[in-house]
Design an enzyme around this catalytic site. Structure first.
Site, short mmCIF file in Angstrom:
data_model
loop_
_atom_site.label_atom_id
_atom_site.label_comp_id
_atom_site.label_asym_id
_atom_site.label_seq_id
_atom_site.Cartn_x
_atom_site.Cartn_y
_atom_site.Cartn_z
N SER A 167 0.82 -1.20 0.00
CA SER A 167 0.00 0.00 0.00
C SER A 167 0.86 1.26 0.00
O SER A 167 1.58 1.51 -0.96
CB SER A 167 -0.96 -0.04 1.18
N LYS A 220 -22.14 15.66 10.16
CA LYS A 220 -21.02 15.91 11.06
C LYS A 220 -20.71 14.70 11.94
O LYS A 220 -19.57 14.47 12.32
CB LYS A 220 -21.32 17.13 11.95
#
Length: 351
Positions: A167, A220
């Site tokens: 990765s 949020k």
């Protein structure tokens, strides 16, 4: 004069502390670059400069000197390593790539690249990577710094993959002109983790726990365990992952001279053995580290040395006590710190 020895030692320590604080004597480098002898010489030079006229010279048998010399060997204040002959900087990239943790330090890495860039005796960089990856930001920042090094110096960058170069570790490796891999390397894992959500609302209900989070903005609180993930929030996370994925695959395609469609066929998040990676064009050669260095030497007309730079985090009893205390008080925060303050950041990370 003997009666004032303690005061004089204190003055010497204070003087050295000022020098260290101003970074006029020492710089952040590999801890192997400093030695007990250098530390003793530094103390002796300072004693002469500031009229430390005690008839007893600092020596390796002096308890104070041993303690102070050890402090000079800490990774963050170790002495600079200078060389007058051509060399390749072997820079270790170990552990989770993040801002800072016990095996990796982003500022340290960028400093090593900068030092190599500014040293005319440096002929190239060799990355020795053993990492599962990490944050998108730090992985890309390191990659760009290495690209800048190549562009400004016209010197090569090589990469050697150890047991794991996955990765973000592979992402940084794409900065190399040539990639070597150990035959037992696992690499690839070209993919992105943009967010994780655990919905614990059912469990909380069974336990009779009511939790309310006051927010301004309907998304949020997305990803919090006290609220299920909505389709809109899932799409938001997915858009972040997709954008980072396009960046990652584009980097691989450019670095490996492959078509983007070919890269995306390989980039489904899986890992590859060294043999598979070579067959798919993700690495250039499979060999030992020593064989890789021998191969690199053939690129130069003169003798080349290899100087290793490895970040070292020095644990002490205070940090151990502090870490244990923090874990007891807030285990979630301690795990967050262990992962290198990655938190909810977008990750190029093999799990």
């Amino acid at each position: 004069m003997k009666n004032n020895k303690g005061l004089k030692v204190f003055i010497i320590v204070a003087i050295v502390a000022v020098f260290l604080g101003g970074k006029e004597i020492l710089s952040k480098k590999d801890s192997d670059s400093s030695s007990l002898e250098e530390s003793l010489a530094l103390l002796n030079d300072l004693s002469e400069k500031y009229n430390y006229d005690d008839d007893e010279d600092f020596s390796s048998n002096d308890t104070f000197t041993k303690i102070f010399a050890k402090s000079l060997n800490k990774n963050k204040v170790s002495a600079s390593k200078n060389t007058k002959s051509p060399y390749i900087s072997v820079i270790y990239i170990t552990g989770v790539i993040s801002e800072e943790n016990k095996t990796y330090n982003q500022k340290w890495l960028l400093k090593q690249i900068k030092n190599a860039k500014e040293d005319s005796n440096n002929y190239g960089i060799m990355l020795k990577i053993d990492s599962p990856g990490g944050t998108v930001y730090e992985s890309d920042e390191a990659y760009l710094a290495l690209q800048d090094y190549k562009r400004e110096t016209e010197r090569p960058v090589y990469a050697y993959f150890c047991s794991l170069a996955a990765s973000g570790g592979y992402y940084i490796g794409c900065s190399a002109n040539y990639i070597y891999a150990n035959r037992n390397t696992l690499t690839g894992s070209i993919g992105v983790i943009a967010g994780q959500s655990v919905d614990a609302t059912g469990l909380l209900d069974k336990m009779g726990i009511k939790m309310t989070t006051i927010t301004a903005g309907k998304n949020k609180n997305m990803g919090n365990y006290n609220a299920p993930l909505t389709q809109e929030q899932r799409a938001i996370f997915q858009s972040i992952a997709d954008e980072a994925y396009e960046q990652f695959t584009g980097i691989v395609a450019e670095a490996r001279d492959m078509s983007l469609s070919n890269v995306k066929e390989l980039a489904d998040g899986r890992i590859y053995t060294a043999k598979q990676a070579k067959e798919n064009g993700l690495v250039d050669a499979v060999c030992s580290f020593e064989n890789a260095k021998d191969d690199i030497r053939e690129d130069f007309d003169e003798e080349i040395n290899f100087i290793e730079y490895k970040y070292r985090y020095e644990e002490n009893w205070m940090s151990l006590l502090s870490g244990a205390s923090s874990f007891v008080k807030n285990p979630e925060a301690s795990v967050y710190e262990l992962l290198g303050k990655s938190g909810a950041k977008c990750l190029y990370l093999y799990q």
